[in-house]
Design an enzyme around this catalytic site. Structure first.
Site, PDB file in Angstrom:
ATOM      1  N   SER A 158     -21.143 -55.628 -40.459  1.00 53.44           N
ATOM      2  CA  SER A 158     -22.442 -56.241 -40.147  1.00 53.44           C
ATOM      3  C   SER A 158     -22.377 -57.760 -40.064  1.00 53.44           C
ATOM      4  CB  SER A 158     -23.424 -55.837 -41.251  1.00 53.44           C
ATOM      5  OG  SER A 158     -24.573 -56.640 -41.216  1.00 53.44           O
TER       6      SER A 158
ATOM      7  N   TYR B  29     -25.933 -56.668 -50.283  1.00 46.87           N
ATOM      8  CA  TYR B  29     -25.585 -55.859 -49.102  1.00 46.87           C
ATOM      9  C   TYR B  29     -24.481 -56.544 -48.294  1.00 46.87           C
ATOM     10  CZ  TYR B  29     -25.930 -53.941 -44.376  1.00 46.87           C
ATOM     11  OH  TYR B  29     -25.630 -53.410 -43.142  1.00 46.87           O
TER      12      TYR B  29
ATOM     13  N   GLU C 200     -24.438 -59.527 -41.343  1.00 43.40           N
ATOM     14  CA  GLU C 200     -24.838 -60.028 -42.668  1.00 43.40           C
ATOM     15  C   GLU C 200     -23.652 -60.645 -43.400  1.00 43.40           C
ATOM     16  OE1 GLU C 200     -27.923 -59.861 -44.684  1.00 43.40           O
ATOM     17  OE2 GLU C 200     -28.687 -59.851 -42.652  1.00 43.40           O
TER      18      GLU C 200
HETATM   19  P1  NAP Z   1     -29.975 -46.392 -41.559  1.00 41.61           P
HETATM   20  O1  NAP Z   1     -30.965 -45.985 -40.515  1.00 41.61           O
HETATM   21  O2  NAP Z   1     -30.435 -46.999 -42.834  1.00 41.61           O
HETATM   22  O3  NAP Z   1     -29.099 -45.088 -41.900  1.00 41.61           O
HETATM   23  C1  NAP Z   1     -28.264 -45.028 -43.024  1.00 41.61           C
HETATM   24  C2  NAP Z   1     -27.648 -43.648 -43.131  1.00 41.61           C
HETATM   25  O4  NAP Z   1     -26.801 -43.602 -44.294  1.00 41.61           O
HETATM   26  C3  NAP Z   1     -28.675 -42.515 -43.311  1.00 41.61           C
HETATM   27  O5  NAP Z   1     -28.249 -41.413 -42.551  1.00 41.61           O
HETATM   28  C4  NAP Z   1     -28.570 -42.195 -44.803  1.00 41.61           C
HETATM   29  O6  NAP Z   1     -28.919 -40.869 -45.127  1.00 41.61           O
HETATM   30  C5  NAP Z   1     -27.060 -42.392 -45.010  1.00 41.61           C
HETATM   31  N1  NAP Z   1     -26.689 -42.548 -46.424  1.00 41.61           N
HETATM   32  C6  NAP Z   1     -27.105 -43.505 -47.287  1.00 41.61           C
HETATM   33  N2  NAP Z   1     -26.549 -43.315 -48.490  1.00 41.61           N
HETATM   34  C7  NAP Z   1     -25.748 -42.210 -48.402  1.00 41.61           C
HETATM   35  C8  NAP Z   1     -24.913 -41.494 -49.314  1.00 41.61           C
HETATM   36  N3  NAP Z   1     -24.780 -41.884 -50.583  1.00 41.61           N
HETATM   37  N4  NAP Z   1     -24.220 -40.427 -48.861  1.00 41.61           N
HETATM   38  C9  NAP Z   1     -24.371 -40.021 -47.582  1.00 41.61           C
HETATM   39  N5  NAP Z   1     -25.152 -40.636 -46.674  1.00 41.61           N
HETATM   40  C10 NAP Z   1     -25.833 -41.722 -47.080  1.00 41.61           C
HETATM   41  O7  NAP Z   1     -28.896 -47.392 -40.926  1.00 41.61           O
HETATM   42  P2  NAP Z   1     -28.582 -47.738 -39.373  1.00 41.61           P
HETATM   43  O8  NAP Z   1     -29.488 -48.813 -38.925  1.00 41.61           O
HETATM   44  O9  NAP Z   1     -28.461 -46.477 -38.613  1.00 41.61           O
HETATM   45  O10 NAP Z   1     -27.149 -48.428 -39.523  1.00 41.61           O
HETATM   46  C11 NAP Z   1     -25.950 -47.651 -39.499  1.00 41.61           C
HETATM   47  C12 NAP Z   1     -24.844 -48.412 -40.208  1.00 41.61           C
HETATM   48  O11 NAP Z   1     -24.640 -49.661 -39.558  1.00 41.61           O
HETATM   49  C13 NAP Z   1     -25.130 -48.763 -41.669  1.00 41.61           C
HETATM   50  O12 NAP Z   1     -23.905 -48.739 -42.362  1.00 41.61           O
HETATM   51  C14 NAP Z   1     -25.661 -50.190 -41.606  1.00 41.61           C
HETATM   52  O13 NAP Z   1     -25.435 -50.848 -42.833  1.00 41.61           O
HETATM   53  C15 NAP Z   1     -24.812 -50.738 -40.471  1.00 41.61           C
HETATM   54  N6  NAP Z   1     -25.393 -51.828 -39.686  1.00 41.61           N
HETATM   55  C16 NAP Z   1     -26.642 -51.712 -39.173  1.00 41.61           C
HETATM   56  C17 NAP Z   1     -27.141 -52.735 -38.383  1.00 41.61           C
HETATM   57  C18 NAP Z   1     -28.513 -52.628 -37.761  1.00 41.61           C
HETATM   58  O14 NAP Z   1     -29.048 -53.661 -37.330  1.00 41.61           O
HETATM   59  N7  NAP Z   1     -29.071 -51.440 -37.619  1.00 41.61           N
HETATM   60  C19 NAP Z   1     -26.350 -53.869 -38.120  1.00 41.61           C
HETATM   61  C20 NAP Z   1     -25.067 -53.925 -38.643  1.00 41.61           C
HETATM   62  C21 NAP Z   1     -24.585 -52.889 -39.418  1.00 41.61           C
HETATM   63  P3  NAP Z   1     -30.439 -40.448 -45.570  1.00 41.61           P
HETATM   64  O15 NAP Z   1     -31.137 -40.084 -44.298  1.00 41.61           O
HETATM   65  O16 NAP Z   1     -30.178 -39.297 -46.456  1.00 41.61           O
HETATM   66  O17 NAP Z   1     -31.059 -41.633 -46.269  1.00 41.61           O
HETATM   67  O1  F7E Z   2     -35.039 -58.665 -41.627  1.00 45.14           O
HETATM   68  C1  F7E Z   2     -37.423 -61.448 -42.080  1.00 45.14           C
HETATM   69  C2  F7E Z   2     -36.343 -61.269 -43.143  1.00 45.14           C
HETATM   70  O2  F7E Z   2     -34.993 -56.473 -42.819  1.00 45.14           O
HETATM   71  C3  F7E Z   2     -34.854 -59.572 -40.563  1.00 45.14           C
HETATM   72  C4  F7E Z   2     -30.141 -54.488 -41.410  1.00 45.14           C
HETATM   73  O3  F7E Z   2     -30.030 -53.504 -40.399  1.00 45.14           O
HETATM   74  O4  F7E Z   2     -29.596 -56.246 -39.885  1.00 45.14           O
HETATM   75  C5  F7E Z   2     -30.580 -55.800 -40.791  1.00 45.14           C
HETATM   76  O5  F7E Z   2     -30.768 -56.743 -41.834  1.00 45.14           O
HETATM   77  C6  F7E Z   2     -35.475 -60.914 -40.914  1.00 45.14           C
HETATM   78  C7  F7E Z   2     -35.093 -61.448 -42.300  1.00 45.14           C
HETATM   79  O6  F7E Z   2     -33.127 -57.083 -41.174  1.00 45.14           O
HETATM   80  C8  F7E Z   2     -40.275 -59.491 -43.128  1.00 45.14           C
HETATM   81  O7  F7E Z   2     -36.502 -62.249 -44.177  1.00 45.14           O
HETATM   82  C9  F7E Z   2     -39.904 -61.508 -42.435  1.00 45.14           C
HETATM   83  O8  F7E Z   2     -34.772 -62.795 -42.205  1.00 45.14           O
HETATM   84  O9  F7E Z   2     -35.330 -56.502 -40.306  1.00 45.14           O
HETATM   85  P1  F7E Z   2     -34.679 -57.084 -41.483  1.00 45.14           P
HETATM   86  P2  F7E Z   2     -31.890 -57.875 -41.796  1.00 45.14           P
HETATM   87  O10 F7E Z   2     -32.142 -58.281 -43.194  1.00 45.14           O
HETATM   88  O11 F7E Z   2     -31.520 -58.940 -40.825  1.00 45.14           O
HETATM   89  C10 F7E Z   2     -28.300 -56.445 -40.422  1.00 45.14           C
HETATM   90  C11 F7E Z   2     -27.379 -56.894 -39.318  1.00 45.14           C
HETATM   91  C12 F7E Z   2     -27.808 -55.291 -41.201  1.00 45.14           C
HETATM   92  O12 F7E Z   2     -26.618 -55.004 -41.241  1.00 45.14           O
HETATM   93  C13 F7E Z   2     -28.790 -54.621 -42.104  1.00 45.14           C
HETATM   94  O13 F7E Z   2     -28.351 -53.315 -42.452  1.00 45.14           O
HETATM   95  O14 F7E Z   2     -36.895 -60.753 -40.959  1.00 45.14           O
HETATM   96  N1  F7E Z   2     -38.708 -60.863 -42.446  1.00 45.14           N
HETATM   97  N2  F7E Z   2     -40.877 -60.698 -42.856  1.00 45.14           N
HETATM   98  C14 F7E Z   2     -38.913 -59.606 -42.868  1.00 45.14           C
HETATM   99  N3  F7E Z   2     -38.062 -58.576 -43.032  1.00 45.14           N
HETATM  100  C15 F7E Z   2     -38.562 -57.393 -43.472  1.00 45.14           C
HETATM  101  N4  F7E Z   2     -37.725 -56.337 -43.611  1.00 45.14           N
HETATM  102  N5  F7E Z   2     -39.894 -57.246 -43.736  1.00 45.14           N
HETATM  103  C16 F7E Z   2     -40.797 -58.264 -43.592  1.00 45.14           C
HETATM  104  O15 F7E Z   2     -41.996 -58.112 -43.850  1.00 45.14           O
END
Ligand code: NAP
Ligand code: F7E
Length: 324
Positions: free
Chosen positions: A124, A148, A126
């Site tokens: 990520s 995270y 992050e």
């Molecule tokens: P998500 O919607 O939060 O999905 C997370 C998945 O992980 C769900 O299927 C959840 O299952 C499963 N999980 C969590 N804990 C587990 C455990 N202990 N054992 C088995 N399964 C478990 O995340 P996403 O947005 O699809 O992202 C996919 C991956 O990419 C994640 O690793 C995330 O950190 C990473 N990522 C996401 C972004 C983004 O912007 N979306 C960016 C960079 C990296 P349940 O349904 O049971 O909760």
């Molecule tokens: O926040 C601001 C908050 O929670 C984005 C995950 O998929 O992307 C995701 O992480 C921004 C932050 O995503 C609210 O402070 C303002 O600056 O949608 P987010 P994230 O933290 O960037 C990365 C790449 C991952 O890997 C992670 O798994 O938005 N913000 N107001 C808020 N954020 C939330 N959630 N809620 C608010 O009300």
């Protein structure tokens, strides 16, 4: 014979898009799901007859080994994680167990059961945290700003380490924020588009947010899963940044979403300091040049089109729910 893939985190946003993508490519798709008293299969309900689900948990080493022994996949996509940044401040140890050590558990299972498996790790942006350069690419140093982010940095380096130590075909995709109508409602993009739909349809009157000034590089999840697959088709494993190269503020996101339904956002949005994070990432913008040249991958959907698509999808869904 159809190639076989195993997806951990298949019930999440990316898992649902990746499962569809691989089915279209002719794969036999297996998914790992954890036991829960209530099923969380909403995003993959329409695929249930085309995929095979298996119970296992990132916390349980033997369950992952047994899973690989039973499925014998050619490719493993490790998408499962505790992925919500604010929760990682509240539950840092659990986040470390899932998001960091969980990766090692899957890699150990690969090493033991079949080291020829091709492995994808969901890393990520992050990890870049307090950014040291802009835009961020594969060479930019990490400075995570949350439990995270720190857990993902561990997951990234353990993936690199298993590649270098044991010759495992392990790739780390450093994906910047990506979203879609399937995004969890706690993430800011979906929180906003869902609220806009509800406000427009009279089912909600306020939207409470945190930091509006944060800047993110948001792409469409449906396009990002293609990049994951492309990495595992290479001749040699490597790491890639996946991003759009553009950044937008949360404020811009809010303006755009409200304007799409003909509303001015200001009367509806209030700020709650409780939603600010102990340490924030102020800005992220990726350079996916390496993915463009070596994977032939590039994003096509604009930020405005992405947010409009999400608002439209939420409007349809909320209208349906209100009519029931
Ligand atoms: P998500 O919607 O939060 O999905 C997370 C998945 O992980 C769900 O299927 C959840 O299952 C499963 N999980 C969590 N804990 C587990 C455990 N202990 N054992 C088995 N399964 C478990 O995340 P996403 O947005 O699809 O992202 C996919 C991956 O990419 C994640 O690793 C995330 O950190 C990473 N990522 C996401 C972004 C983004 O912007 N979306 C960016 C960079 C990296 P349940 O349904 O049971 O909760
Ligand atoms: O926040 C601001 C908050 O929670 C984005 C995950 O998929 O992307 C995701 O992480 C921004 C932050 O995503 C609210 O402070 C303002 O600056 O949608 P987010 P994230 O933290 O960037 C990365 C790449 C991952 O890997 C992670 O798994 O938005 N913000 N107001 C808020 N954020 C939330 N959630 N809620 C608010 O009300």
């Amino acid at each position: 014979m159809a190639p076989r893939a195993l997806i951990t985190g298949i019930t999440g946003q990316d898992g649902a898009y990746l499962a569809r993508f691989l089915l279209e490519k002719g794969y036999e798709v297996h998914g790992m799901v954890r036991r829960s008293s209530t099923e969380t299969f909403e995003r993959i309900n329409d695929l249930r007859h085309r995929i095979t689900l298996h119970q296992a948990d990132l916390l349980d080493q033997l369950s992952i080994i047994t899973l690989l022994q039973n499925v014998r996949p050619r490719e493993v996509y490790n998408l499962a994680a505790q992925s919500f940044v604010p929760t990682s401040f509240l539950q840092p140890l659990l986040t470390g167990e899932f998001t960091a050590l969980g990766v090692t558990r899957v890699l150990e299972a690969v090493r033991l059961v079949d080291p020829s498996i091709r492995f994808y790790q969901a890393s990520s942006s992050e990890m870049f945290g307090k950014v040291q350069r802009e835009p961020q690419d594969e060479q930019t140093p990490f400075w995570p700003r949350s439990p995270y982010g720190a857990a993902k940095a561990y997951g990234h380096w353990i993936t690199v380490n298993y590649r270098e130590s044991y010759g495992i075909f392990a790739c780390s995709g450093i994906l910047f924020n990506h979203t879609s109508p399937l995004r969890g409602k706690e993430f800011v993009t979906r929180k906003v588009t869902d609220a806009v739909a509800r406000i427009k349809l009279g089912a909600q009157d306020k939207l409470v947010l945190g930091n509006l000034e944060a800047l993110r590089d948001w792409g469409f999840a449906g396009e990002y899963v293609d990049a994951m697959w492309r990495m595992l088709q290479l001749d040699h494993p490597d790491d890639f940044v996946i991003a759009t190269g553009e950044k937008h503020s949360v404020r811009e996101l809010v303006e755009l979403a409200f304007a799409h339904v003909g509303l001015d956002w200001r009367p509806y949005v209030t700020i709650d300091p409780e939603l600010f994070r102990p340490a924030e990432i102020n800005t992220l913008r990726g350079d996916a040049g390496k993915a463009r040249s070596q994977l032939g991958w590039q994003p096509t959907l604009s930020f405005a089109d992405l947010i409009h698509m999400m608002v439209d999808a939420d409007r349809e869904r909320v209208a349906r729910e209100l009519a029931e």
